[in-house]
Design a protein around this motif. Structure first.
Motif, PDB file in Angstrom:
ATOM      1  N   ALA A  74       0.827  -1.217   0.000  1.00 51.56           N
ATOM      2  CA  ALA A  74       0.000   0.000   0.000  1.00 51.56           C
ATOM      3  C   ALA A  74       0.857   1.262   0.000  1.00 51.56           C
ATOM      4  O   ALA A  74       0.419   2.298  -0.442  1.00 51.56           O
ATOM      5  N   HIS A  75       2.085   1.185   0.504  1.00 51.01           N
ATOM      6  CA  HIS A  75       3.058   2.266   0.426  1.00 51.01           C
ATOM      7  C   HIS A  75       2.477   3.584   0.940  1.00 51.01           C
ATOM      8  O   HIS A  75       2.184   4.490   0.185  1.00 51.01           O
ATOM      9  N   ARG A  76       2.301   3.681   2.233  1.00 52.55           N
ATOM     10  CA  ARG A  76       1.679   4.852   2.843  1.00 52.55           C
ATOM     11  C   ARG A  76       2.683   5.678   3.626  1.00 52.55           C
ATOM     12  O   ARG A  76       3.523   5.134   4.325  1.00 52.55           O
ATOM     13  N   HIS A  77       2.537   6.977   3.503  1.00 51.57           N
ATOM     14  CA  HIS A  77       3.315   7.930   4.288  1.00 51.57           C
ATOM     15  C   HIS A  77       2.349   8.973   4.817  1.00 51.57           C
ATOM     16  O   HIS A  77       1.345   9.267   4.181  1.00 51.57           O
ATOM     17  N   HIS A  78       2.665   9.558   5.977  1.00 51.87           N
ATOM     18  CA  HIS A  78       1.676  10.404   6.646  1.00 51.87           C
ATOM     19  C   HIS A  78       2.261  11.664   7.270  1.00 51.87           C
ATOM     20  O   HIS A  78       3.423  11.689   7.660  1.00 51.87           O
ATOM     21  N   LEU A  79       1.380  12.649   7.396  1.00 50.77           N
ATOM     22  CA  LEU A  79       1.573  13.804   8.258  1.00 50.77           C
ATOM     23  C   LEU A  79       0.629  13.564   9.426  1.00 50.77           C
ATOM     24  O   LEU A  79      -0.573  13.383   9.219  1.00 50.77           O
ATOM     25  N   THR A  80       1.142  13.494  10.632  1.00 53.26           N
ATOM     26  CA  THR A  80       0.313  13.157  11.792  1.00 53.26           C
ATOM     27  C   THR A  80       0.356  14.276  12.820  1.00 53.26           C
ATOM     28  O   THR A  80       1.430  14.716  13.230  1.00 53.26           O
ATOM     29  N   CYS A  81      -0.830  14.717  13.220  1.00 55.56           N
ATOM     30  CA  CYS A  81      -0.954  15.777  14.213  1.00 55.56           C
ATOM     31  C   CYS A  81      -0.786  15.187  15.611  1.00 55.56           C
ATOM     32  O   CYS A  81      -1.494  14.253  15.987  1.00 55.56           O
ATOM     33  N   VAL A  82       0.140  15.750  16.374  1.00 55.04           N
ATOM     34  CA  VAL A  82       0.398  15.250  17.722  1.00 55.04           C
ATOM     35  C   VAL A  82      -0.649  15.732  18.723  1.00 55.04           C
ATOM     36  O   VAL A  82      -0.727  15.217  19.830  1.00 55.04           O
ATOM     37  N   ASN A  83      -1.478  16.692  18.306  1.00 56.03           N
ATOM     38  CA  ASN A  83      -2.515  17.203  19.189  1.00 56.03           C
ATOM     39  C   ASN A  83      -3.811  16.398  19.054  1.00 56.03           C
ATOM     40  O   ASN A  83      -4.289  15.828  20.020  1.00 56.03           O
ATOM     41  N   CYS A  84      -4.357  16.331  17.854  1.00 52.86           N
ATOM     42  CA  CYS A  84      -5.649  15.653  17.663  1.00 52.86           C
ATOM     43  C   CYS A  84      -5.504  14.218  17.169  1.00 52.86           C
ATOM     44  O   CYS A  84      -6.466  13.459  17.164  1.00 52.86           O
ATOM     45  N   GLY A  85      -4.302  13.830  16.719  1.00 48.38           N
ATOM     46  CA  GLY A  85      -4.067  12.460  16.268  1.00 48.38           C
ATOM     47  C   GLY A  85      -4.440  12.196  14.829  1.00 48.38           C
ATOM     48  O   GLY A  85      -4.259  11.089  14.330  1.00 48.38           O
ATOM     49  N   ARG A  86      -4.940  13.196  14.133  1.00 47.50           N
ATOM     50  CA  ARG A  86      -5.340  13.014  12.739  1.00 47.50           C
ATOM     51  C   ARG A  86      -4.113  12.724  11.880  1.00 47.50           C
ATOM     52  O   ARG A  86      -3.083  13.378  11.998  1.00 47.50           O
ATOM     53  N   SER A  87      -4.231  11.718  10.982  1.00 43.92           N
ATOM     54  CA  SER A  87      -3.163  11.385  10.043  1.00 43.92           C
ATOM     55  C   SER A  87      -3.641  11.669   8.634  1.00 43.92           C
ATOM     56  O   SER A  87      -4.720  11.238   8.240  1.00 43.92           O
ATOM     57  N   MET A  88      -2.814  12.389   7.902  1.00 46.68           N
ATOM     58  CA  MET A  88      -3.130  12.710   6.517  1.00 46.68           C
ATOM     59  C   MET A  88      -2.100  12.043   5.617  1.00 46.68           C
ATOM     60  O   MET A  88      -0.898  12.217   5.823  1.00 46.68           O
ATOM     61  N   PRO A  89      -2.545  11.245   4.651  1.00 46.21           N
ATOM     62  CA  PRO A  89      -1.579  10.558   3.792  1.00 46.21           C
ATOM     63  C   PRO A  89      -0.858  11.518   2.850  1.00 46.21           C
ATOM     64  O   PRO A  89      -1.425  12.505   2.398  1.00 46.21           O
TER      65      PRO A  89
END
Length: 131
Positions: A74-89
């Motif tokens: 699937a080859h996924r990479h993310h931007l992850t918010c340390v406050n709300c936990g939301r991950s954006m690919p």
């Protein structure tokens, strides 16, 4: 000769292949319950570990410490918010060439790689500014 999969390992792969989303072991357990398949949580963890060791499944840890799993291809990479936990690919892979180079120069069979950046998403930044 390819290694055989157990029925439980095969079921885990089928669920992971059927959707682009990531699953925690708990999510998989609930999915099996919905399908009226009796599979224990410990069995799911064992299946995930073996599938990861064979390079079929990849894992990443969320900011809350929970591990989520997906198909290794699937080859996924993310931007992850340390406050709300939301991950954006991330839509592209900035280290694909490095993976290929390391495979050749280090004589190392790479199953998958992960790349994750941690920080604050736009919503959390805006809340910080207003606070």
């Amino acid at each position: 000769m390819p290694e055989k999969l157990t029925p439980h390992q095969r079921r885990v792969l089928e669920v992971l292949f059927s959707t682009p989303q990531e699953f925690s072991a708990q999510d998989l357990h609930q999915e099996f319950k919905k399908q009226q398949q009796r599979v224990g949580l410990a069995t799911i963890y064992r299946a995930l570990k073996v599938l990861q060791q064979r390079g079929k499944v990849q894992t990443r840890s969320l900011p809350n410490g929970e591990a989520v799993y997906s198909i290794a291809s699937a080859h996924r990479h993310h931007l992850t918010c340390v406050n709300c936990g939301r991950s954006m690919p991330l839509m592209n892979c900035p280290v694909h060439e490095l993976e290929q180079e390391l495979s050749q120069t280090q004589k190392f069979q790479v199953f998958y790689h992960t790349l994750e950046f941690f920080g604050l998403c736009q919503n959390c930044v805006e809340v910080e500014i207003l606070a």
